[in-house]
Design an enzyme around this catalytic site. Structure first.
Site, PDB file in Angstrom:
ATOM      1  N   CYS A 142      -3.094   1.883   4.829  1.00 38.53           N
ATOM      2  CA  CYS A 142      -4.292   2.864   4.355  1.00 38.53           C
ATOM      3  C   CYS A 142      -4.588   2.487   2.706  1.00 38.53           C
ATOM      4  CB  CYS A 142      -3.543   4.279   4.151  1.00 38.53           C
ATOM      5  SG  CYS A 142      -4.693   5.436   4.023  1.00 38.53           S
ATOM      6  N   HIS A 235      -3.138   5.147   9.952  1.00 41.00           N
ATOM      7  CA  HIS A 235      -1.897   5.446   9.847  1.00 41.00           C
ATOM      8  C   HIS A 235      -1.283   5.547  11.370  1.00 41.00           C
ATOM      9  CE1 HIS A 235      -1.316   6.581   5.619  1.00 41.00           C
ATOM     10  NE2 HIS A 235      -2.526   7.107   5.700  1.00 41.00           N
ATOM     11  N   GLU A 237       1.601   4.934  11.960  1.00 43.50           N
ATOM     12  CA  GLU A 237       2.849   5.326  12.028  1.00 43.50           C
ATOM     13  C   GLU A 237       3.078   6.788  11.789  1.00 43.50           C
ATOM     14  OE1 GLU A 237       1.542   5.782   7.552  1.00 43.50           O
ATOM     15  OE2 GLU A 237       1.266   4.361   9.442  1.00 43.50           O
TER      16      GLU A 237
END
Length: 312
Positions: A142, A235, A237
């Site tokens: 990001c 993102h 994750e």
């Protein structure tokens, strides 16, 4: 491989409850295995959540991995206890004599600031310069991806008319590339940011390859042609509930944010969202650790006695 983490790390109990094989430090140290050494520069405000998210992904390979958490020395985080940082984190001056096989730099909630206005920008650039010679491959997430594109490749960011928040469809430009090997032709991934970078600038840069993009939100996976730098603008994750938590936080702050797109069932924030990107998150990190770190890193790095912090 089992995950080996320090005793009392808050993520440990959660990992055990998820049936992830956790091994004690002493046993890992006794094994005659050359582990991968990964540095995680965690710039997220809620550091314990980011730790857990990244440990899940870094631990899902056959490779034994030694992770060191890095924190800023020039900025003191406000959303994590000082004792947690002292127990589980190091600052750059404590690790700069070492070499690492891989590095992950997280996002940070500073994307609306000019890069040079960020309090730890000078420290970050010092670390980025050090990593050129001391890290085999780096994943930037990001805001960190935008910072890397700006610092290494001269590509700036610009502010969006409204916050980009939601789960979007992405396509792959080259399915034979090792980093995205096994990906579906189209896959979903979360984004949460106020700024973006130009798709055209990325495509036209002679040192970069665009591996994945979204028609709605632009570039997603970008790599340098030498595989040193992997920029992820979203993102992968994130947990299933992370965007919901961010949305509720912003609403409480009175910010003019919209419901995350393509996220809540029937666009209803009262309904629990589903994780539709988990498999590709694991696959991306698996491919990175295998093809870009394990296959490329020198077998014999020079380590000192304090090199091992903990394994996953």
């Amino acid at each position: 491989m089992p995950i080996n983490i320090p005793k009392n790390l808050p993520a440990g109990e959660i990992l055990r409850n998820e049936k992830i094989f956790v091994m004690e430090e002493d046993r890992a140290l006794s094994q005659d295995i050359r582990p991968l050494n990964i540095l995680v520069f965690n710039l997220m405000p809620e550091k314990e959540k980011a730790e857990l998210q990244l440990l899940r992904l870094l631990g899902n390979t056959p490779l034994q991995t030694n992770v060191t958490f890095l924190n800023t020395a020039t900025y003191e985080p406000k959303h994590v206890s000082k004792s947690h940082l002292e127990m589980f984190y190091k600052t750059f001056d404590k690790i700069k004599h070492r070499r690492f096989d891989g590095m992950v730099i997280t996002g940070a909630p500073v994307e609306r600031m000019e890069f040079e206005e960020v309090r730890y920008w000078k420290e970050l650039t010092e670390i980025l310069d050090w990593a050129k010679e001391n890290v085999t491959s780096i994943i930037y997430i990001c805001w960190a991806a935008q910072a890397a594109l700006y610092y290494h490749f001269g590509i700036g960011k610009y502010e969006l008319p409204k916050k980009c928040s939601g789960v979007y469809a992405h396509v792959i430009t080259d399915l034979t590339n090792d980093l995205v090997r096994g990906f579906n032709d189209e896959f979903m991934a979360p984004h949460s940011r106020y700024t973006t970078v130009s798709l055209e600038e990325v495509q036209q840069h002679p040192e970069l390859e665009l591996l994945s993009y979204s028609e709605e939100v632009g570039p997603f996976i970008i790599q340098s042609k030498d595989h040193k730098h992997i920029m992820i603008t979203g993102h992968l994750e994130y947990d299933a509930t992370t965007l919901a938590e961010e949305y509720e936080r912003d609403i409480k702050k009175g910010l003019p944010v919209e419901i995350p797109e393509n996220y809540f069932p029937d666009n209803d924030p009262t309904k629990p969202p589903k994780n539709t990107w988990r498999a590709h998150a694991h696959l991306l990190f698996y491919n990175w650790l295998n093809y870009y770190v394990y296959q490329e890193t020198p077998y014999e790095w020079h380590f000192v006695d304090d090199a091992i912090d903990y394994y996953i």
